[in-house]
Scaffold this motif. Structure first.
Motif, PDB file in Angstrom:
ATOM      1  N   ASN A 164       8.989   3.416   6.292  1.00 36.49           N
ATOM      2  CA  ASN A 164       8.639   4.898   6.166  1.00 36.49           C
ATOM      3  C   ASN A 164       9.110   5.754   5.140  1.00 36.49           C
ATOM      4  OD1 ASN A 164       6.576   4.496   8.303  1.00 36.49           O
ATOM      5  ND2 ASN A 164       7.879   5.200   9.874  1.00 36.49           N
ATOM      6  N   ALA A 165      10.510   5.121   4.804  1.00 34.37           N
ATOM      7  CA  ALA A 165      11.218   5.833   3.704  1.00 34.37           C
ATOM      8  C   ALA A 165      10.473   5.929   2.272  1.00 34.37           C
ATOM      9  CB  ALA A 165      12.754   5.385   3.778  1.00 34.37           C
ATOM     10  N   LYS A 166      10.024   4.847   2.155  1.00 36.32           N
ATOM     11  CA  LYS A 166       9.049   4.550   0.866  1.00 36.32           C
ATOM     12  C   LYS A 166       7.769   4.968   0.943  1.00 36.32           C
ATOM     13  CE  LYS A 166      12.150   0.973  -0.710  1.00 36.32           C
ATOM     14  NZ  LYS A 166      12.518  -0.438  -1.142  1.00 36.32           N
ATOM     15  N   ASN A 167       7.299   5.105   2.275  1.00 32.02           N
ATOM     16  CA  ASN A 167       5.600   5.662   2.450  1.00 32.02           C
ATOM     17  C   ASN A 167       4.877   4.590   2.003  1.00 32.02           C
ATOM     18  OD1 ASN A 167       6.252   8.236   2.991  1.00 32.02           O
ATOM     19  ND2 ASN A 167       5.104   9.069   1.513  1.00 32.02           N
ATOM     20  N   THR A 168       5.410   3.303   2.562  1.00 26.57           N
ATOM     21  CA  THR A 168       4.598   1.919   1.975  1.00 26.57           C
ATOM     22  C   THR A 168       4.176   1.174   3.199  1.00 26.57           C
ATOM     23  OG1 THR A 168       5.760   2.309  -0.137  1.00 26.57           O
ATOM     24  CG2 THR A 168       4.538  -0.123   0.663  1.00 26.57           C
ATOM     25  N   VAL A 169       3.244   0.349   3.202  1.00 26.23           N
ATOM     26  CA  VAL A 169       3.092  -0.656   4.306  1.00 26.23           C
ATOM     27  C   VAL A 169       2.536  -2.076   3.567  1.00 26.23           C
ATOM     28  CG1 VAL A 169       0.399   0.187   4.127  1.00 26.23           C
ATOM     29  CG2 VAL A 169       1.480  -1.214   6.370  1.00 26.23           C
ATOM     30  N   TYR A 170       3.061  -2.978   4.260  1.00 29.32           N
ATOM     31  CA  TYR A 170       2.992  -4.393   3.547  1.00 29.32           C
ATOM     32  C   TYR A 170       2.172  -5.223   4.466  1.00 29.32           C
ATOM     33  CZ  TYR A 170       7.066  -2.305   1.204  1.00 29.32           C
ATOM     34  OH  TYR A 170       8.077  -1.665   0.816  1.00 29.32           O
ATOM     35  N   LEU A 171       1.635  -6.175   3.888  1.00 29.16           N
ATOM     36  CA  LEU A 171       0.890  -7.356   4.433  1.00 29.16           C
ATOM     37  C   LEU A 171       1.460  -8.538   3.662  1.00 29.16           C
ATOM     38  CD1 LEU A 171      -1.205  -8.257   6.652  1.00 29.16           C
ATOM     39  CD2 LEU A 171      -2.859  -8.143   4.906  1.00 29.16           C
ATOM     40  N   GLN A 172       2.319  -9.338   4.535  1.00 35.24           N
ATOM     41  CA  GLN A 172       2.739 -10.601   4.121  1.00 35.24           C
ATOM     42  C   GLN A 172       1.738 -11.622   4.702  1.00 35.24           C
ATOM     43  OE1 GLN A 172       5.517 -11.462   2.048  1.00 35.24           O
ATOM     44  NE2 GLN A 172       4.586 -13.601   1.989  1.00 35.24           N
ATOM     45  N   MET A 173       1.236 -12.299   3.584  1.00 40.48           N
ATOM     46  CA  MET A 173      -0.001 -13.122   3.793  1.00 40.48           C
ATOM     47  C   MET A 173       0.762 -14.639   3.593  1.00 40.48           C
ATOM     48  SD  MET A 173      -3.080 -11.348   2.598  1.00 40.48           S
ATOM     49  CE  MET A 173      -2.754 -11.339   0.802  1.00 40.48           C
ATOM     50  N   ASN A 174       0.784 -15.599   4.499  1.00 41.55           N
ATOM     51  CA  ASN A 174       1.264 -16.891   4.245  1.00 41.55           C
ATOM     52  C   ASN A 174       0.257 -17.950   4.632  1.00 41.55           C
ATOM     53  OD1 ASN A 174       3.742 -15.990   3.533  1.00 41.55           O
ATOM     54  ND2 ASN A 174       4.531 -15.987   5.752  1.00 41.55           N
ATOM     55  N   SER A 175       0.370 -19.216   4.392  1.00 42.37           N
ATOM     56  CA  SER A 175      -0.418 -20.131   4.551  1.00 42.37           C
ATOM     57  C   SER A 175      -1.862 -19.956   4.175  1.00 42.37           C
ATOM     58  CB  SER A 175      -0.434 -20.984   6.055  1.00 42.37           C
ATOM     59  OG  SER A 175       0.805 -21.223   6.324  1.00 42.37           O
ATOM     60  N   LEU A 176      -2.218 -19.308   3.196  1.00 39.48           N
ATOM     61  CA  LEU A 176      -3.314 -18.750   2.577  1.00 39.48           C
ATOM     62  C   LEU A 176      -4.664 -19.823   2.552  1.00 39.48           C
ATOM     63  CD1 LEU A 176      -2.428 -16.133   0.224  1.00 39.48           C
ATOM     64  CD2 LEU A 176      -3.607 -15.702   2.277  1.00 39.48           C
ATOM     65  N   LYS A 177      -5.822 -19.328   2.960  1.00 36.37           N
ATOM     66  CA  LYS A 177      -7.072 -20.528   3.029  1.00 36.37           C
ATOM     67  C   LYS A 177      -8.003 -19.893   2.218  1.00 36.37           C
ATOM     68  CE  LYS A 177      -6.064 -21.255   8.045  1.00 36.37           C
ATOM     69  NZ  LYS A 177      -6.605 -21.197   9.428  1.00 36.37           N
ATOM     70  N   CYS A 180       0.953  -1.296  -0.092  1.00 34.97           N
ATOM     71  CA  CYS A 180       0.031  -0.046   0.049  1.00 34.97           C
ATOM     72  C   CYS A 180       1.099   1.059   0.122  1.00 34.97           C
ATOM     73  CB  CYS A 180      -0.875  -0.057   1.285  1.00 34.97           C
ATOM     74  SG  CYS A 180      -2.022   1.585   1.454  1.00 34.97           S
ATOM     75  N   ALA A 181       0.861   1.973  -1.134  1.00 34.28           N
ATOM     76  CA  ALA A 181       1.617   3.191  -1.231  1.00 34.28           C
ATOM     77  C   ALA A 181       0.862   4.534  -0.802  1.00 34.28           C
ATOM     78  CB  ALA A 181       2.150   3.369  -2.594  1.00 34.28           C
ATOM     79  N   ALA A 182       1.510   4.995   0.051  1.00 32.21           N
ATOM     80  CA  ALA A 182       0.827   6.491   0.547  1.00 32.21           C
ATOM     81  C   ALA A 182       1.194   7.672  -0.195  1.00 32.21           C
ATOM     82  CB  ALA A 182       0.777   6.459   2.024  1.00 32.21           C
ATOM     83  N   SER A 183       0.180   8.551  -0.588  1.00 32.17           N
ATOM     84  CA  SER A 183       0.817   9.936  -0.899  1.00 32.17           C
ATOM     85  C   SER A 183       0.359  10.790   0.224  1.00 32.17           C
ATOM     86  CB  SER A 183       0.113  10.270  -2.473  1.00 32.17           C
ATOM     87  OG  SER A 183       0.425   9.405  -3.360  1.00 32.17           O
ATOM     88  N   VAL A 184       1.571  11.201   0.889  1.00 34.68           N
ATOM     89  CA  VAL A 184       1.135  12.014   2.160  1.00 34.68           C
ATOM     90  C   VAL A 184       2.608  12.505   2.543  1.00 34.68           C
ATOM     91  CG1 VAL A 184       1.672  10.036   3.683  1.00 34.68           C
ATOM     92  CG2 VAL A 184       0.178  12.079   4.455  1.00 34.68           C
ATOM     93  N   ARG A 185       2.517  13.780   3.267  1.00 34.98           N
ATOM     94  CA  ARG A 185       3.629  14.479   3.518  1.00 34.98           C
ATOM     95  C   ARG A 185       4.569  13.707   4.376  1.00 34.98           C
ATOM     96  NH1 ARG A 185       5.644  19.583   2.916  1.00 34.98           N
ATOM     97  NH2 ARG A 185       3.456  20.383   1.917  1.00 34.98           N
ATOM     98  N   THR A 186       3.764  13.182   5.536  1.00 28.40           N
ATOM     99  CA  THR A 186       4.495  12.586   6.694  1.00 28.40           C
ATOM    100  C   THR A 186       4.000  11.251   6.828  1.00 28.40           C
ATOM    101  OG1 THR A 186       5.082  15.201   7.427  1.00 28.40           O
ATOM    102  CG2 THR A 186       5.630  12.845   8.904  1.00 28.40           C
TER     103      THR A 186
END
Length: 122
Positions: A74-87, A22-28
């Protein structure tokens, strides 16, 4: 104003893995607690995971705990969700969200992305 754009969804077999971004376009970006939610067909949107400003504190729904990992850069303005063992029951549209409240929990999110589809086949 915060704009959030999710990516990384797709079709995967049960037991497989996906990583959402998830890439965020935000100042901080580091001012925001970030969360991931999901909505399956015919169901209400539900909380999946949240992460603090610094990334040190995380919080998960019981349904994903031990299988999903939330992280942020925070340097890339990005949050991740690693999903394993998906059902198959993980099949849903996954949404990224942001809030200015400092509490790492499932409520009071101010900004939402458009979502990315995750489909898990059995």
């Amino acid at each position: 104003q915060v704009q959030l754009v999710e990516s990384g969804g797709g079709l995967v077999q049960a037991g497989g893995s996906l990583r959402l971004s998830c890439a965020a376009s935000v100042r901080t970006f580091s001012n925001y607690v970030m969360g991931w939610f999901r909505q399956a067909p015919g169901k209400e949107r539900e909380f999946a995971a949240a992460i603090s400003w610094s990334g040190i504190t995380t919080y998960y729904a019981d349904s994903v705990k031990g299988r999903f990992t939330i992280s942020r850069d925070n340097a890339k303005n990005t949050v991740y969700l690693q999903m394993n063992s998906l059902k198959p029951e993980d099949t849903a549209v996954y949404y990224c969200a942001a809030k200015t409240s400092p509490y790492v929990d499932r409520i009071d999110y101010d900004y939402w992305g458009q979502g990315t589809q995750v489909t898990v086949s059995s």
